[in-house]
Design a protein around this motif. Structure first.
Motif, PDB file in Angstrom:
ATOM      1  N   LEU A  54     -20.810 -87.668 -18.633  1.00 20.05           N
ATOM      2  CA  LEU A  54     -21.620 -88.873 -18.468  1.00 20.05           C
ATOM      3  C   LEU A  54     -20.731 -90.087 -18.222  1.00 20.05           C
ATOM      4  O   LEU A  54     -21.000 -90.904 -17.333  1.00 20.05           O
ATOM      5  N   GLN A  58     -20.548 -92.543 -14.935  1.00 19.69           N
ATOM      6  CA  GLN A  58     -20.691 -93.996 -15.035  1.00 19.69           C
ATOM      7  C   GLN A  58     -19.476 -94.710 -14.461  1.00 19.69           C
ATOM      8  O   GLN A  58     -19.607 -95.720 -13.762  1.00 19.69           O
ATOM      9  N   LEU A 226     -27.267 -88.799 -24.132  1.00 19.84           N
ATOM     10  CA  LEU A 226     -27.531 -87.747 -23.157  1.00 19.84           C
ATOM     11  C   LEU A 226     -29.004 -87.430 -22.992  1.00 19.84           C
ATOM     12  O   LEU A 226     -29.370 -86.537 -22.222  1.00 19.84           O
TER      13      LEU A 226
END
Length: 251
Positions: A54, A58, A226
């Protein structure tokens, strides 16, 4: 590099529970015993790995160009190099197995390098980072899956030196474990000792104080990051002696 296969290594145990192949019988035996104490360990390991992914996504969207990753493990599929293929990334780990295989995996990536580093004695790491990044010190720092294995003194020293090394605009992603219940530290360390290490659960307030002068921008449970609130059943979560949180801090 000398590889000691007579004792388990926490990084290789982690690799095993994630389904990896860069581990030894001693690591697999340790994992079997750890799972008797912490049966949800593989799920927490997966959440930690998915948090790395993640963060990589990003950072890719934010146009990050320079990354220093600490305690990297193996940069296999789904690691930061997948999400930031054009970025300059310096991976690091204390485990020679990870370094040897990491160097092979990155052999065709001139913009990426893997170095062996003990984060408790980080001067050689900063020397390597200075050589790798040169004058460019606006850096994204990956500190995921490691500080809960470091005591306060070494953690504080590392993040302060990292802050001094980086410049304004840098960012740090970090994961840590939060104790749940009076016997949490004892249970976690019972499992950690089987991998030859010690664990350090901390509250969000303790963690924020420890990473200063980095400024925490966001801190929340990995399952919330998440969007996997039901990844652990309520029974599994209630039985776990810890929760795992992720934070993003800015320079």
């Amino acid at each position: 590099m000398e590889i000691d296969t007579s004792k388990p290594h926490v990084g290789r145990v982690y690799d095993y529970v994630l389904g990896g192949h860069h581990n030894y019988d001693v690591d697999r035996r340790a994992a079997t015993e750890i799972l008797k104490i912490l049966p949800t360990y593989p799920k927490w390991a997966k959440l930690n790995r998915w948090f790395i992914q993640l963060v990589g996504q990003q950072w890719s969207e934010a146009g990050i160009e320079n990354v220093l990753d600490l305690a990297s493990g193996l940069p296999t599929q789904g690691h930061l190099n997948d999400y930031l293929p054009e970025a300059r990334i310096l991976f690091s780990d204390i485990d020679p197995v990870s370094v040897i295989y990491g160097e092979k995996l990155l052999a065709d990536r001139p913009n990426m390098r893997y170095v062996q580093a003990d984060l408790r004695e980080p001067s050689p790491l900063f020397t390597a980072a200075a050589q790798f990044f040169g004058a460019e010190r606006r850096i994204a720092v990956g500190c995921i899956g490691i500080v809960y294995l470091m005591d306060d003194e070494h953690t504080r020293d590392l993040v302060r030196r990292m802050h001094a090394f980086c410049v304004r605009g840098s960012v740090m992603a970090l994961s840590f474990i939060v104790p749940r219940g009076a016997s949490a530290a004892q249970r976690v360390n019972g499992a950690a000792s089987l991998a030859g290490t010690k664990a350090y659960p901390r509250t969000p307030e303790e963690m924020a104080a420890l990473v200063a002068p980095w400024k925490v921008q966001v801190c929340r449970p990995l399952m919330e990051w998440l969007d996997l609130d039901n990844f652990l059943t309520q029974e599994e979560y209630d039985a776990s002696p810890f929760d795992m949180l992720g934070l993003i801090a800015h320079h």
